[in-house]
Each structure stands twice: as C-alpha cells, then as structure tokens.
Scaffold this active site. Structure first.
Site, PDB file in Angstrom:
ATOM      1  N   ASP A  39       0.768  -1.258   0.000  1.00 28.65           N
ATOM      2  CA  ASP A  39       0.000   0.000   0.000  1.00 28.65           C
ATOM      3  C   ASP A  39       0.797   1.306   0.000  1.00 28.65           C
ATOM      4  OD1 ASP A  39      -1.602  -2.085   0.740  1.00 28.65           O
ATOM      5  OD2 ASP A  39      -2.298  -1.195   2.596  1.00 28.65           O
ATOM      6  N   PHE A  98       1.763  -1.032  10.025  1.00 27.06           N
ATOM      7  CA  PHE A  98       0.835  -1.166   8.910  1.00 27.06           C
ATOM      8  C   PHE A  98       0.437   0.209   8.363  1.00 27.06           C
ATOM      9  CE2 PHE A  98      -1.191  -5.708   9.196  1.00 27.06           C
ATOM     10  CZ  PHE A  98       0.072  -6.267   9.159  1.00 27.06           C
ATOM     11  N   SER A  99      -0.479   0.169   7.411  1.00 26.35           N
ATOM     12  CA  SER A  99      -0.799   1.371   6.630  1.00 26.35           C
ATOM     13  C   SER A  99      -1.339   2.532   7.452  1.00 26.35           C
ATOM     14  CB  SER A  99      -1.814   1.013   5.552  1.00 26.35           C
ATOM     15  OG  SER A  99      -1.152   0.288   4.546  1.00 26.35           O
ATOM     16  N   ASP A 160      -5.481   1.050   9.337  1.00 25.50           N
ATOM     17  CA  ASP A 160      -5.412   1.924   8.159  1.00 25.50           C
ATOM     18  C   ASP A 160      -6.017   3.314   8.397  1.00 25.50           C
ATOM     19  OD1 ASP A 160      -4.401  -0.415   7.154  1.00 25.50           O
ATOM     20  OD2 ASP A 160      -6.169  -0.917   5.958  1.00 25.50           O
ATOM     21  N   GLU A 219     -10.647  -2.143   3.935  1.00 26.90           N
ATOM     22  CA  GLU A 219      -9.300  -1.678   4.260  1.00 26.90           C
ATOM     23  C   GLU A 219      -9.112  -0.289   3.641  1.00 26.90           C
ATOM     24  OE1 GLU A 219      -6.628  -5.580   4.810  1.00 26.90           O
ATOM     25  OE2 GLU A 219      -7.037  -5.209   2.703  1.00 26.90           O
TER      26      GLU A 219
END
Ligand code: FRU
Length: 492
Positions: A39, A98-99, A160, A219
């Site tokens: 991503d 994570f994102s 996210d 997501e």
C-alpha cells in the site's frame, strides 16, 4: 537515535537499492527501493514536495514484517528515495507498522499516523512526528486501542487510519474494522483537536447496511470533497464477482452526503474504482494547485506469489491520477505531468481494421502513452499490446455487449492466476475512446475520457513490444502514440 532495526533497514536499502539497474525498474512507476512494496501510505505534500510512504520489507520480495519506505517527488513521476521512515521497533508495533496517513501539525512538523501490530496481532493506531525525513514515535502510543472500539469490533482488525482536517481546524479520521464474529466490516470515525488525543465519534459506514455489501473486510479508507460531492474510497477483501466488481480484492468508491456537524455519512451510489485486477489501497491528496490526485498499489494480493525469477523489487504504484466528477460518476485520468514525458508522437487517422492483424509503423514500445479512438465498430476489435511471436496482452472491445476486456493470459505467465477482467462501458454504439499507458511492467487503460480505468501488471519480456490491431468486422481506428521518457529514480 534510530533503533537498530531501523538503522539496519536504512543501511541495507542504501547498499542494495542502487544495485537494481534502471532497466530492471518501470520507466515512470514507483517501485520499492529494494524488496517488497504494498500500500501507498502517508501520501501528502509537505515542505514543497510530494511525499509517498509505502508498506515495505526491504530484505525480500515477499510480504513480511512491515516497515514504511519513503520517497519524495516534485512532479509525482520522478521520485527520489529517502531512508525508510518507520521500522517495527516498539512494543506496540513489534509485528509491523501497517498502513496509515500523514498530516502537517500546526507547528510545522509532519505527523505519521499508522497501525501498530503488536503481539497476538493486536492492531492499534500510533503516531510518529518528524521533519520529513526522520520520525520519532510518540511515547503515549498507541493513541487508539481496544478501549476506543465499539464492543462489537475485533481488536485484531482495526487499521489503516486516514485523517483530514475540517474547516474548523479539528481532525477527523477513518479506520477500517471488522466485527468480532467476522460477519460485518465497517469504517469507524474518530476526531481530535491536536491529532494526538482521539475520540470515537461513530460508525461511519457499515458493510451490512449497503444495498449490496462489498466484500468481507474493508481496508484503507480515504474521504474527501470533490466538485461539491463527498467521496469515500475503500478497498475490500474477498469480493464476490458481479457485473460491477471483480472477485477477490478490489477497490470501490461511494458518493454520498456528509454532515460535518455530526459526522454522519449517507452513501448514495457505489462504483468500482478500477476494473482492472491490480489496483488496491488507494490514497489521495489535494495538490497545491487544487487537484485531487489518487495513487494506488498496482498489484493484487491473490497474485503476489507470481514473481519474475530473480527479481530484486516487487510491487509498484499506479500512475498518479487526477479525479473529477462527471454526471454523478467518479472519473480519473493520468496526472497531466505525464504529458511532459511524452516524445516522438506518431499519428494515424481512420485506419480501417479488418480480420488480418496489422501493425502501424512507429506504434510500438513498452513505455508508451496512447490516445485512440475506435469508430463504427460492427464487430469485436482487439488491440494486442506487449506482443511478440508468442506473447500478447489483449484489450478487447465488444460493441454489441458494450464490454471492454483486458486479458493477460498469454503474456508469458506460467501460473493460473487472475488474468482477465471486463467492464461495461457507456457511450455510443461502436464508438470508444481510449488512453493507454504502458510501462515496462504494467498497462493502465482509461476509457471514454476517464469514465473507467483498468490496471494490470505485466511481466512479459521487454522485447515483446509490438502492437497489433484487428477487427472481426470493419472498424475505424485513429490514434496518436508517444514514447515516454524514463523518469529516473534516484537515491537521496
Ligand atoms: C491492505 C493491507 C492493509 C494493511 C497492510 C499491511 O493491502 O492489508 O489493511 O494495513 O496491507 O501490509
């Protein structure tokens, strides 16, 4: 002081990144400095430059413990790598960073907001602040955790964060989440005055309340106002194939009404964001000149195991795209800066295509920007791209069905992966306008002035650079093709 884990990643990428020869990379699409990319993260304009972070594992071309890679650009085409920004080196993100997103704080610092994955896969939202190059994780992390979730939501699927600033200066943020029983997925809305202390506002969107639920796990949300209309972007796992969405992972767009006072969002229409196989986790920014620009991960999770032998990078970003609305529909076109990389135009007008495949002299290559118009098509029209004696990737127009198909099944792949995707197109019967952006490892098709996009990666040999045209019944083709100059990517 950088942690050992971050220092190791920075040293490794600075030693290995430049060993990847220019010819091994796409001409103008961003790839990881070295290793694995997924991503886009923290897409923003900060300190006079565009910044793009990305999900990153430098040490191999497969997904692993997530870091944040970092690149900057002045035109979104020529990128320079900066040292990795985040590494999984704190208690709250030991299993991965994570994102997430980036915001500029009132004091001028940049804040990265990301999902920390800790022991047992617990996901929380965390922040790190910095100067556009080096970042320090806040001691108060995590800033959002299980206690900030509605009771129905599972703490292992809460990720996210994507934040924006409201007109009154307060921050709002969406996060993706899933219910504990796995039966529903949602975006949650949070708010904050200082981008550090966050408060749950409401469930922003619930999959089960959509007319047609989209997949199983939302997501990577993004939310913005465009031409007077509120736009929510998202990605979802395990989508069921339908007339609108292809099966597997894909991305969607909802247009709807938003009440800034209460944070309530009421979706009205939904559409597929990119009908190709490879487009996921898109993020947008507002450029200094007021354009809403989107970039996505040009890859599908279902095919990440299909990698070219010996590759030293894997995963690439889409071409950045300008978004706009037309007739209540979100449209997209490659950023206008791409036109500055064009050279050597070759134009043909009203070529009559027939059953025998033809090539047009001068229209050939693997770094190309093509504008084409098909008129009076009575039967199927096929544009075979990236072709040699054995390989081709076909764009197939079936006017009778108003259907456009992109098919890479004969592009040299040796695996039974997802290779074909189709989309319905509008417009006059037998008439189609196309913009095709071909790079060394991808093709992106923009249909009828941006009404639809289809993106696909492509790993056939570079010498597969012919383009052939044929039509089962006479059709007219006009087109201009430009070669695209290599946008050299540097280490900084
Ligand atoms: C989407 C995603 C995100 C997550 C990241 C992990 O592609 O699964 O939800 O933050 O990738 O790398």
């Amino acid at each position: 002081m950088d942690s050992e884990i971050l220092q190791r990643a920075r040293t490794y990428e600075s030693q290995m990144g430049h060993k990847i020869r220019e010819e091994e990379r796409p001409g103008f699409h961003l790839t990881p400095c070295v290793g694995w990319m997924n991503d886009p993260n923290g897409f923003c304009y900060y300190g006079g430059m565009y910044h793009l972070f990305y999900q990153y594992y430098p040490y191999s071309t497969h997904w692993n413990s997530m870091h944040w890679g970092h690149a900057v650009s002045r035109d979104l085409l020529h990128w320079s790598y900066l040292p990795a920004a985040l590494a999984p080196d704190a208690d709250w993100d030991r299993e991965g960073c994570f994102s997430g997103c980036a915001v500029t704080l009132p004091d001028g610092r940049q804040e990265l907001i990301y999902t920390g994955v800790s022991h047992g896969g617990i996901q929380t939202q965390c922040v790190a602040t910095g100067d556009g190059r080096n970042y320090k994780k806040a001691a108060v992390n995590p800033v959002l955790s299980e206690k900030d979730l509605p009771p129905e939501v599972s703490p292992v699927d809460f990720r996210d964060p994507k934040a924006w600033q409201e007109a009154d200066g307060t921050y709002r943020m969406l996060c993706a989440a899933r219910s504990r029983d796995g039966g529903d997925t949602m975006f949650l809305l949070y708010e904050s005055r200082d981008a550090l202390h966050w408060r749950f506002v409401r469930t922003f969107l619930r999959n089960s309340e959509l007319r047609e639920p989209i997949g199983r796990m939302f997501e990577c949300p993004d939310f913005f106002l465009l031409d007077g209309q509120y736009v929510l972007l998202g990605s979802s796992q395990d989508m069921e194939g339908s007339a609108k969405y292809h099966s597997g992972n894909g991305s969607f767009c909802l247009l709807g009404n938003y009440d800034a006072a209460t944070g309530a969002f009421v979706p009205e229409t939904d559409q597929c964001l990119d009908a190709g196989i490879d487009f996921y986790a898109a993020q947008t920014i507002l450029s200094p000149d007021g354009r809403r620009i989107m970039i996505g991960w040009m890859q599908n999770w279902d095919t990440v195991g299909i990698q070219p032998e010996g590759c030293r990078w894997f995963g690439q970003m889409s071409i950045p795209r300008e978004l706009f609305l037309r007739n209540g529909h979100l449209c997209q076109q490659p950023i206008r800066e791409l036109k500055e990389l064009r050279k050597d135009p070759v134009t043909y007008r009203n070529v009559v295509l027939g059953r025998d495949p033809v090539e047009l002299s001068g229209i050939r290559g693997r770094r190309l920007d093509l504008e084409a118009e098909i008129e009076r098509a009575q039967g199927t029209v096929i544009l075979s791209l990236a072709a040699d004696e054995k390989h081709h990737t076909d764009l197939i127009y079936r006017p009778q069905e108003s259907l456009l198909t992109l098919d890479r099944s004969v592009s040299g792949t040796r695996r039974a992966g997802a290779d074909v995707c189709s989309t319905k197109i509008s417009g006059g019967y037998g008439h189609l306008r196309l913009r095709i952006v071909l790079d060394r490892f991808s093709v992106e098709v923009f249909v009828n002035d941006g009404e639809k996009a289809l993106s696909m990666t492509l790993y056939s040999e570079e010498h597969a650079d012919h383009i052939r045209f044929l039509a089962t019944a006479p059709a007219e083709l006009s087109m201009t093709a430009w070669q695209i100059r290599q946008a050299v990517m540097k280490e900084k």
